[in-house]
Motif scaffolding. Structure first.
Motif, PDB file in Angstrom:
ATOM      1  N   ARG A 197       0.803  -1.221   0.000  1.00  0.00           N
ATOM      2  CA  ARG A 197       0.000   0.000   0.000  1.00  0.00           C
ATOM      3  C   ARG A 197       0.840   1.276   0.000  1.00  0.00           C
ATOM      4  O   ARG A 197       0.404   2.302  -0.489  1.00  0.00           O
ATOM      5  CB  ARG A 197      -0.917   0.016   1.242  1.00  0.00           C
ATOM      6  CG  ARG A 197      -1.832  -1.180   1.368  1.00  0.00           C
ATOM      7  CD  ARG A 197      -2.981  -1.110   0.429  1.00  0.00           C
ATOM      8  NE  ARG A 197      -3.673   0.173   0.508  1.00  0.00           N
ATOM      9  CZ  ARG A 197      -4.549   0.599  -0.384  1.00  0.00           C
ATOM     10  NH1 ARG A 197      -4.839  -0.156  -1.409  1.00  0.00           N
ATOM     11  NH2 ARG A 197      -5.118   1.773  -0.260  1.00  0.00           N
ATOM     12  N   VAL A 198       2.042   1.198   0.589  1.00  0.00           N
ATOM     13  CA  VAL A 198       2.805   2.433   0.795  1.00  0.00           C
ATOM     14  C   VAL A 198       4.112   2.461   0.006  1.00  0.00           C
ATOM     15  O   VAL A 198       4.382   3.404  -0.732  1.00  0.00           O
ATOM     16  CB  VAL A 198       3.080   2.649   2.306  1.00  0.00           C
ATOM     17  CG1 VAL A 198       3.947   3.878   2.533  1.00  0.00           C
ATOM     18  CG2 VAL A 198       1.768   2.790   3.060  1.00  0.00           C
ATOM     19  N   PRO A 201       3.849   1.414  -4.398  1.00  0.00           N
ATOM     20  CA  PRO A 201       3.309   2.431  -5.307  1.00  0.00           C
ATOM     21  C   PRO A 201       4.269   3.592  -5.522  1.00  0.00           C
ATOM     22  O   PRO A 201       4.396   4.108  -6.631  1.00  0.00           O
ATOM     23  CB  PRO A 201       2.036   2.906  -4.601  1.00  0.00           C
ATOM     24  CG  PRO A 201       1.658   1.810  -3.692  1.00  0.00           C
ATOM     25  CD  PRO A 201       2.947   1.149  -3.268  1.00  0.00           C
ATOM     26  N   GLN A 202       4.967   3.977  -4.459  1.00  0.00           N
ATOM     27  CA  GLN A 202       5.915   5.087  -4.594  1.00  0.00           C
ATOM     28  C   GLN A 202       7.172   4.653  -5.329  1.00  0.00           C
ATOM     29  O   GLN A 202       7.727   5.397  -6.140  1.00  0.00           O
ATOM     30  CB  GLN A 202       6.285   5.626  -3.218  1.00  0.00           C
ATOM     31  CG  GLN A 202       5.104   6.222  -2.484  1.00  0.00           C
ATOM     32  CD  GLN A 202       5.511   6.815  -1.142  1.00  0.00           C
ATOM     33  OE1 GLN A 202       6.350   7.696  -1.079  1.00  0.00           O
ATOM     34  NE2 GLN A 202       4.920   6.326  -0.073  1.00  0.00           N
ATOM     35  N   ARG A 205       6.521   4.389  -9.134  1.00  0.00           N
ATOM     36  CA  ARG A 205       6.465   5.674  -9.814  1.00  0.00           C
ATOM     37  C   ARG A 205       7.871   6.178 -10.098  1.00  0.00           C
ATOM     38  O   ARG A 205       8.133   6.776 -11.133  1.00  0.00           O
ATOM     39  CB  ARG A 205       5.709   6.676  -8.948  1.00  0.00           C
ATOM     40  CG  ARG A 205       5.118   7.764  -9.795  1.00  0.00           C
ATOM     41  CD  ARG A 205       3.991   8.415  -9.096  1.00  0.00           C
ATOM     42  NE  ARG A 205       4.503   9.443  -8.208  1.00  0.00           N
ATOM     43  CZ  ARG A 205       3.713  10.255  -7.523  1.00  0.00           C
ATOM     44  NH1 ARG A 205       2.415  10.144  -7.631  1.00  0.00           N
ATOM     45  NH2 ARG A 205       4.220  11.170  -6.752  1.00  0.00           N
TER      46      ARG A 205
END
Lengths: 282, 254
Positions: A197-198, A201-202, A205
């Motif tokens: 979740r954390v 995703p970062q 990107r």
């Protein structure tokens, strides 16, 4: 924009003038680069035009291509594009999976996982891609493992790129600050939830633009798979017709054009993707 | 005397060979607002972070709302206990640590939905209520990147509150803020305190400690050297090191 109403009109227009000059300069630079590109492209095409130029007593001869051969075989070579793209897409997908696993392994505190990850990356980066491709096509059959051409090609390219891309993923994962993990943990997230979740995703990107570059170079490295003779992509087709009729020059030039155009198109889309991703940052 | 929400017994913490917390014991009763002050490096942040196990205690027992975690608990049991403790504690960080890839609202509902399995509608209702109470509802669809530091910290407070914790831990919540943004965060913290939340606040904001805290603890070199009400502490500090802290604050104020 310079909309400084409080400082009076004179300084504002001065700023405006400087700003306009800057824009003009940037635009002029782009135009000049464009013109230079056009000239270079024209020269390159002219070099293969077969036309002779007489300057005084000196004759400048350009290269004459067999246009009949080119017209006849262009579509045969172009048909390889789908194979090239197919190999590239499948391979980049495999590479991404492997790269992610290798990157997670590299960040793991569990010794066997860390070891497997570093072992894999070291082995693959320590041997030539060309050798790895032949290994899958030529060495495995000796052990009774005969893979369909495209499977062997995808495995070789995927394994190879996965090792290199794991560094990109690792950089992406480490780019996510410690505070993010702590915030997730403080909320009560499990390590798995924190990752999904954390962190991921970062990290993704961060990793997508360089992965786009990897994909573009993979479309070209896929040409190496042609050497084995089992996958009928662009390069294989070019060498096949080129050798058969001793028109290697024309065949390779056509293949080069196809690769180049494909790369230009992909680079365009990658630029768009990158612009879109960086927008979310602001 | 109400039961303590947080009880720390004989806590020791080492970073390598460095002994940063030395046999610290502490009880925090329900609804108390406790400020931890001390010079940097005194161990106050480490003490706070031991309460929700962002730092692993080396020795001692942490107990939060009846959940007792001795430092030597191991394996699965330990993970479960730490998880339970974290559900009871909300944390606000110096650097906010909002999730940059989520909007304000997504940040605030992330905990209840992912961790507690709360229905999204319910989580959103709760989140909007808390965002409203910190004055940030109007930015609920913005990404953190577009907020000021003070706004980020208010969202971070709402995020922690939406987990409905029994105690809120603040780790220097205003230290990363521009001076003109500190007030809005302190006001929100005051509001949370007035609503009866138990709070442990590591801070350099003496003004806040004096005005809002029920109790102030002074730390120095890994030990609690003074435990007093703000009035006692500011008017009649006992320890010389506390006097030095107070004097520095007074001279800064003047």
């Amino acid at each position: 924009m310079a909309s400084t109403t409080d400082t009076g009109k004179a300084p504002s227009s001065h700023v405006e003038l400087l700003f306009q000059a800057q824009i003009r300069k940037a635009r002029q630079f782009r135009i000049n680069v464009g013109i230079s590109w056009a000239v270079l492209l024209f020269l390159l095409i002219f070099l293969f035009s077969g036309k002779n130029i007489q300057i005084g007593s000196f004759t400048f001869e350009t290269i004459q291509l067999d246009s009949e051969f080119m017209v006849k075989n262009a579509s045969f070579i172009a048909q390889g594009l789908s194979q090239t793209l197919l190999i590239s897409f499948l391979s980049i997908f495999l590479a991404m999976m492997l790269a992610l696993l290798a990157a997670l392994g590299r960040l793991s505190t569990f010794p066997p996982l860390y070891a497997i990850s570093t072992f894999y990356v070291s082995l693959i980066r320590g041997t030539p891609l060309y050798l790895q491709i032949f290994f899958f096509f030529l060495a495995l059959p000796q052990l009774g493992i005969v893979l369909p051409g495209i499977v062997a090609g995808v495995m070789a390219l995927g394994l190879n790129y996965g090792a290199y891309m794991s560094e990109t993923f690792r950089a992406g994962l480490s780019s996510v600050g410690r505070g993010q993990r702590e915030a997730a943990m403080a909320l009560g997230m499990t390590p798995g939830q924190t990752m999904r979740r954390v962190i991921l995703p970062q990290a993704l990107r961060f990793a997508i633009p360089p992965m786009g570059n990897d994909f573009i170079s993979m479309t070209k490295d896929s040409a190496l798979v042609s050497a084995t003779g089992f996958v009928h992509e662009v390069m294989w087709r070019a060498t096949k017709v080129g050798r058969a009729q001793f028109n290697n020059l024309e065949a390779l030039i056509m293949a080069a054009v196809f690769y180049w155009v494909m790369t230009l198109v992909l680079t365009f889309f990658q630029g768009r993707l990158e612009a879109r991703l960086s927008k979310g940052d602001k | 005397m109400p039961l303590p929400i947080v009880k720390i017994s004989n806590l020791d913490k080492y970073f390598g060979r460095l002994h940063v917390l030395k046999d610290v014991s502490l009880e925090v009763p329900e609804r108390q607002v406790l400020c931890l002050i001390g010079r940097s490096g005194s161990g106050k942040s480490t003490l706070l972070r031991c309460i929700n196990f962002l730092e692993e205690p080396s020795h001692g027992i942490i107990e939060v709302d009846g959940i007792k975690v001795p430092a030597d608990t191991k394996g699965k049991e330990r993970r479960q206990l730490i998880h339970d403790v974290r559900l009871k504690t909300g944390m606000v960080f110096q650097e906010f640590n909002l999730f940059p890839h989520m909007t304000v609202l997504e940040n605030v509902i992330e905990g209840p939905v992912t961790v507690k399995g709360m229905e999204k509608d319910k989580a959103i209702a709760l989140a909007e209520q808390n965002l409203d109470s910190v004055g940030m509802l109007f930015k609920k669809d913005e990404y953190p990147m577009r907020l000021s530091g003070g706004q980020k910290q208010r969202v971070a407070i709402a995020r922690a509150l939406t987990m409905e914790p029994r105690v809120m831990l603040f780790d220097e919540p205003t230290s990363a803020l521009d001076p003109e943004l500190i007030g809005e965060v302190l006001n929100v913290m005051k509001k949370v305190a007035n609503e009866g939340m138990t709070m442990i606040v590591v801070t350099h904001e003496m003004g806040f400690a004096r005005e809002v805290a029920d109790r102030v603890l002074v730390m120095s070199e890994g030990q609690l050297i003074e435990d007093a009400t703000p009035t006692e502490l500011f008017n009649n500090p006992k320890d010389d090191r506390t006097k030095a802290l107070i004097d520095r604050y007074r001279s800064g104020e003047a």
